[in-house]
Design an enzyme around this catalytic site. Structure first.
Site, mmCIF file in Angstrom:
data_model
loop_
_atom_site.group_PDB
_atom_site.id
_atom_site.type_symbol
_atom_site.label_atom_id
_atom_site.label_comp_id
_atom_site.label_asym_id
_atom_site.label_seq_id
_atom_site.Cartn_x
_atom_site.Cartn_y
_atom_site.Cartn_z
ATOM 1 C CB CYS A 63 -22.180 -26.811 -44.940
ATOM 2 S SG CYS A 63 -21.436 -26.427 -43.884
ATOM 3 C CE1 TYR A 89 -14.694 -31.494 -43.978
ATOM 4 C CE2 TYR A 89 -15.498 -30.851 -41.853
ATOM 5 C CZ TYR A 89 -15.790 -30.947 -42.753
ATOM 6 O OH TYR A 89 -16.724 -30.682 -43.224
#
Length: 347
Positions: A58, A189
């Site tokens: 992440c 994203y």
């Protein structure tokens, strides 16, 4: 942050990351308690009390691991490392013996969130800091976690720790970090999870406009703000480290690759080759996370073999711009046993 999918909570059900016809909007409501010297939220700075749970895969969690390394907080804050994939419930500690975190004794990070708030209704995200005595999550507010590492934990820094958030540069760091978050960190994203052609194109345009701006900025200065590594560099680096491996193809951010932007590519390699940055990056875990977990984007679950990571070790020439990576400080020691990542093997 895991960008936890919306789904049911069964163990095997994959999450859904794209809502057809809609623009991706990140849920930025986190557990906002802070760990501070004055314990204003009830959580005092205290060595050995807290565990940082931060998956290698992440980018948001990667920031906290880099900051902890640079400042030398390993003795003060332990590190839990979930595996690269998770189910719809949350991240799991499947890399640890028996699938249990050896300190917290839990299989799912969700368990620590539920100890804090039963049936916690939002995404179970990393990084998260857990209070070891109670097993409760203290905070998952990723932007504040690294700022607090840089300002509240000074009593536990290593000798030679750098100043990652200098007082006289904080306004500029905050301004730069904000546009990087909006257009780059979250921008990839917004492109990758776009539910319509229009929302994808808007995100794509904003992303590459900002990367062009950063390319120009970094042509004449080694670091983003001032002449040393700061919080702003940490925040940009973790997205750049994933760009060619994931965002270029998987998220359709494909106007060009990072290695086709000379200043940004050299800047990224400079940081990667700096102690505390590249030694936190595990490209295989990164690829497995995105290409396996985000199955509505990549339904086959096939993980690409490339790109060749050895390019990250090539000379970058950024020393010619001057700058002092750690200011008046020194590089951190090598990673602790059990916290190493697989090395990139030279050709």
């Amino acid at each position: 942050m895991s960008d936890q999918a919306t789904s049911d909570t069964s163990e095997s059900t994959p999450g859904s990351y794209v809502t057809p016809g809609q623009e991706y909007t990140r849920d930025t409501n986190y557990i906002e308690d802070r760990i501070t010297r004055d314990a204003v939220d009830g959580w005092p700075v205290e060595a050995g009390r807290y565990r940082l749970v931060a998956a290698r895969a992440c980018p948001w969690a990667n920031r906290s691991v880099i900051s902890r390394r640079l400042l030398g907080l390993e003795d003060a804050i332990s590190l839990g490392l979930p595996g690269p994939t998770h189910d719809a419930r949350s991240w799991t500690f499947d890399l640890d013996p028996g699938g249990l975190d050896p300190v917290l004794g839990i299989h799912w990070l969700q368990e620590a969130f539920f100890k804090r708030t039963p049936d916690y209704p939002r995404g179970i995200t990393v990084p998260a800091i857990v209070d070891i005595p109670t097993g409760k999550v203290v905070t998952n507010n990723f932007p504040q976690i690294t700022l607090d590492f840089a300002t509240e934990w000074e009593g536990f820094y290593r000798d030679g720790a750098p100043d990652l958030y200098p007082v006289h540069l904080r306004d500029e760091i905050d301004d730069v970090a904000e546009v990087i978050f909006r257009d780059v960190n979250n921008g990839v994203y917004r492109a990758g999870f776009a539910g319509s052609q229009g929302s994808y194109e808007r995100a794509y345009t904003r992303l590459f406009d900002r990367l062009d701006w950063l390319e120009h900025r970094l042509e004449t200065q080694r670091y983003l703000v001032g002449d040393t590594i700061t919080e702003a560099d940490i925040r940009l680096f973790t997205t750049l480290a994933r760009f060619d491996a994931v965002y270029h193809g998987h998220f359709k951010c494909n106007r060009n690759k990072l290695d086709e932007m000379p200043a940004l590519w050299a800047y990224a390699r400079d940081l990667f080759q700096t102690s505390g940055f590249g030694d936190t990056i595990d490209f295989e875990q990164i690829k497995r996370h995105y290409y396996i977990v985000q199955s509505d984007i990549n339904p086959t679950g096939i993980v690409p073999l490339g790109p060749d990571p050895r390019g990250w070790l090539t000379p970058h020439g950024r020393e010619d711009l001057g700058g002092r990576p750690f200011g008046d400080g020194t590089p951190p020691a090598p990673p602790r046993a059990g916290e190493e990542v697989p090395p990139i093997l030279a050709a």
